[in-house]
Design a protein around this motif. Sequence first.
Motif, PDB file in Angstrom:
ATOM      1  N   ALA A   1       0.844  -1.183   0.000  1.00 12.62           N
ATOM      2  CA  ALA A   1       0.000   0.000   0.000  1.00 12.62           C
ATOM      3  C   ALA A   1       0.883   1.238   0.000  1.00 12.62           C
ATOM      4  CB  ALA A   1      -0.914   0.004   1.223  1.00 12.62           C
ATOM      5  N   ASP A   2       0.420   2.277  -0.671  1.00 11.30           N
ATOM      6  CA  ASP A   2       1.208   3.506  -0.734  1.00 11.30           C
ATOM      7  C   ASP A   2       1.532   4.052   0.655  1.00 11.30           C
ATOM      8  OD1 ASP A   2      -0.397   4.865  -3.725  1.00 11.30           O
ATOM      9  OD2 ASP A   2       1.256   3.449  -3.487  1.00 11.30           O
ATOM     10  N   SER A   3       0.637   3.862   1.585  1.00 14.49           N
ATOM     11  CA  SER A   3       0.814   4.413   2.916  1.00 14.49           C
ATOM     12  C   SER A   3       1.948   3.767   3.701  1.00 14.49           C
ATOM     13  CB  SER A   3      -0.491   4.296   3.716  1.00 14.49           C
ATOM     14  OG  SER A   3      -0.884   2.942   3.839  1.00 14.49           O
ATOM     15  N   VAL A   4       2.374   2.582   3.292  1.00 16.67           N
ATOM     16  CA  VAL A   4       3.431   1.886   4.018  1.00 16.67           C
ATOM     17  C   VAL A   4       4.682   1.677   3.186  1.00 16.67           C
ATOM     18  CG1 VAL A   4       1.669   0.692   5.363  1.00 16.67           C
ATOM     19  CG2 VAL A   4       2.744  -0.483   3.428  1.00 16.67           C
ATOM     20  N   LYS A   5       4.628   2.017   1.931  1.00 18.35           N
ATOM     21  CA  LYS A   5       5.753   1.800   1.031  1.00 18.35           C
ATOM     22  C   LYS A   5       6.996   2.527   1.540  1.00 18.35           C
ATOM     23  CE  LYS A   5       4.412   1.478  -3.093  1.00 18.35           C
ATOM     24  NZ  LYS A   5       3.867   1.797  -4.444  1.00 18.35           N
ATOM     25  N   GLY A   6       8.088   1.809   1.579  1.00 16.28           N
ATOM     26  CA  GLY A   6       9.331   2.364   2.080  1.00 16.28           C
ATOM     27  C   GLY A   6       9.527   2.190   3.566  1.00 16.28           C
ATOM     28  N   ARG A   7       8.478   1.827   4.277  1.00 19.95           N
ATOM     29  CA  ARG A   7       8.558   1.621   5.718  1.00 19.95           C
ATOM     30  C   ARG A   7       8.365   0.166   6.122  1.00 19.95           C
ATOM     31  NH1 ARG A   7       4.816   3.674   8.907  1.00 19.95           N
ATOM     32  NH2 ARG A   7       3.181   3.778   7.287  1.00 19.95           N
ATOM     33  N   PHE A   8       7.515  -0.534   5.396  1.00 18.84           N
ATOM     34  CA  PHE A   8       7.203  -1.924   5.706  1.00 18.84           C
ATOM     35  C   PHE A   8       7.833  -2.846   4.678  1.00 18.84           C
ATOM     36  CE2 PHE A   8       2.867  -1.276   8.029  1.00 18.84           C
ATOM     37  CZ  PHE A   8       3.462  -0.335   8.857  1.00 18.84           C
ATOM     38  N   THR A   9       8.193  -4.039   5.114  1.00 19.65           N
ATOM     39  CA  THR A   9       8.733  -5.050   4.226  1.00 19.65           C
ATOM     40  C   THR A   9       8.094  -6.394   4.526  1.00 19.65           C
ATOM     41  OG1 THR A   9      10.877  -3.911   4.118  1.00 19.65           O
ATOM     42  CG2 THR A   9      10.802  -6.192   3.377  1.00 19.65           C
ATOM     43  N   ILE A  10       7.534  -7.010   3.502  1.00 22.02           N
ATOM     44  CA  ILE A  10       6.979  -8.345   3.648  1.00 22.02           C
ATOM     45  C   ILE A  10       7.999  -9.357   3.153  1.00 22.02           C
ATOM     46  CG2 ILE A  10       5.822  -8.304   1.389  1.00 22.02           C
ATOM     47  CD1 ILE A  10       3.545  -9.933   2.675  1.00 22.02           C
ATOM     48  N   SER A  11       8.085 -10.474   3.833  1.00 27.97           N
ATOM     49  CA  SER A  11       8.997 -11.533   3.432  1.00 27.97           C
ATOM     50  C   SER A  11       8.413 -12.871   3.845  1.00 27.97           C
ATOM     51  CB  SER A  11      10.387 -11.328   4.052  1.00 27.97           C
ATOM     52  OG  SER A  11      10.326 -11.367   5.465  1.00 27.97           O
ATOM     53  N   ARG A  12       8.994 -13.934   3.339  1.00 26.75           N
ATOM     54  CA  ARG A  12       8.512 -15.258   3.705  1.00 26.75           C
ATOM     55  C   ARG A  12       9.669 -16.220   3.839  1.00 26.75           C
ATOM     56  NH1 ARG A  12       4.376 -16.718  -0.753  1.00 26.75           N
ATOM     57  NH2 ARG A  12       4.216 -18.676   0.452  1.00 26.75           N
ATOM     58  N   ASP A  13       9.483 -17.195   4.682  1.00 29.40           N
ATOM     59  CA  ASP A  13      10.440 -18.266   4.876  1.00 29.40           C
ATOM     60  C   ASP A  13       9.673 -19.560   4.668  1.00 29.40           C
ATOM     61  OD1 ASP A  13      12.228 -20.210   5.732  1.00 29.40           O
ATOM     62  OD2 ASP A  13      13.031 -18.977   7.338  1.00 29.40           O
ATOM     63  N   ASN A  14       9.789 -20.118   3.481  1.00 29.24           N
ATOM     64  CA  ASN A  14       9.008 -21.306   3.157  1.00 29.24           C
ATOM     65  C   ASN A  14       9.409 -22.521   3.982  1.00 29.24           C
ATOM     66  OD1 ASN A  14       7.527 -19.883   1.266  1.00 29.24           O
ATOM     67  ND2 ASN A  14       8.782 -20.538  -0.469  1.00 29.24           N
ATOM     68  N   ALA A  15      10.657 -22.575   4.392  1.00 22.24           N
ATOM     69  CA  ALA A  15      11.108 -23.682   5.222  1.00 22.24           C
ATOM     70  C   ALA A  15      10.432 -23.672   6.585  1.00 22.24           C
ATOM     71  CB  ALA A  15      12.618 -23.645   5.387  1.00 22.24           C
ATOM     72  N   LYS A  16      10.009 -22.503   7.029  1.00 19.38           N
ATOM     73  CA  LYS A  16       9.350 -22.360   8.321  1.00 19.38           C
ATOM     74  C   LYS A  16       7.850 -22.143   8.200  1.00 19.38           C
ATOM     75  CE  LYS A  16      13.374 -20.398  10.661  1.00 19.38           C
ATOM     76  NZ  LYS A  16      13.887 -19.249  11.438  1.00 19.38           N
ATOM     77  N   ASN A  17       7.335 -22.140   6.984  1.00 20.53           N
ATOM     78  CA  ASN A  17       5.912 -21.854   6.753  1.00 20.53           C
ATOM     79  C   ASN A  17       5.490 -20.568   7.450  1.00 20.53           C
ATOM     80  OD1 ASN A  17       5.840 -24.311   5.369  1.00 20.53           O
ATOM     81  ND2 ASN A  17       3.882 -24.909   6.262  1.00 20.53           N
ATOM     82  N   THR A  18       6.281 -19.544   7.268  1.00 24.11           N
ATOM     83  CA  THR A  18       6.057 -18.298   7.981  1.00 24.11           C
ATOM     84  C   THR A  18       6.214 -17.105   7.047  1.00 24.11           C
ATOM     85  OG1 THR A  18       6.864 -19.272  10.047  1.00 24.11           O
ATOM     86  CG2 THR A  18       6.775 -16.887   9.936  1.00 24.11           C
TER      87      THR A  18
END
Length: 124
Positions: free
Chosen positions: A61-78
């Motif tokens: 979302a534009d409101s969080v761009k540059g501040r928030f980061t989404i990531s995933r760890d498939n080995a941990k299902n997280t």
Amino acid sequence: QVQLVESGGGLVQAGDSLRLSCAASLRTFSNYAMGWFRQAPGKEREFVATIGRRPTHTSYADSVKGRFTISRDNAKNTVYLQMNSLRPEDTGAYYCAAESAGIPTTRRYDYDHWGQGTQVTVSS
């Protein structure tokens, strides 16, 4: 049963950081796109971030761009949401969601599974 369990929320001051986690019991986690949404009391649930089956594909979302980061760890299902430079307007219940087609989407109706949410409160 499929379960998505969020954690990491809390009460913080403006400018602080939080890292949210979502542990998923999905049978094939790596095939799902994952998303984060948030909802303040009395307001609609709004899109925050999404990450595709291929984790290089992300959207914010534009409101969080540059501040928030989404990531995933498939080995941990997280899936994670790193939130920096938090603002009072970031306050809300944050929900993790899974989309079975593996396609990142901003539409909450596209998601098949939802967690119960974790509360984030940012004071000024």
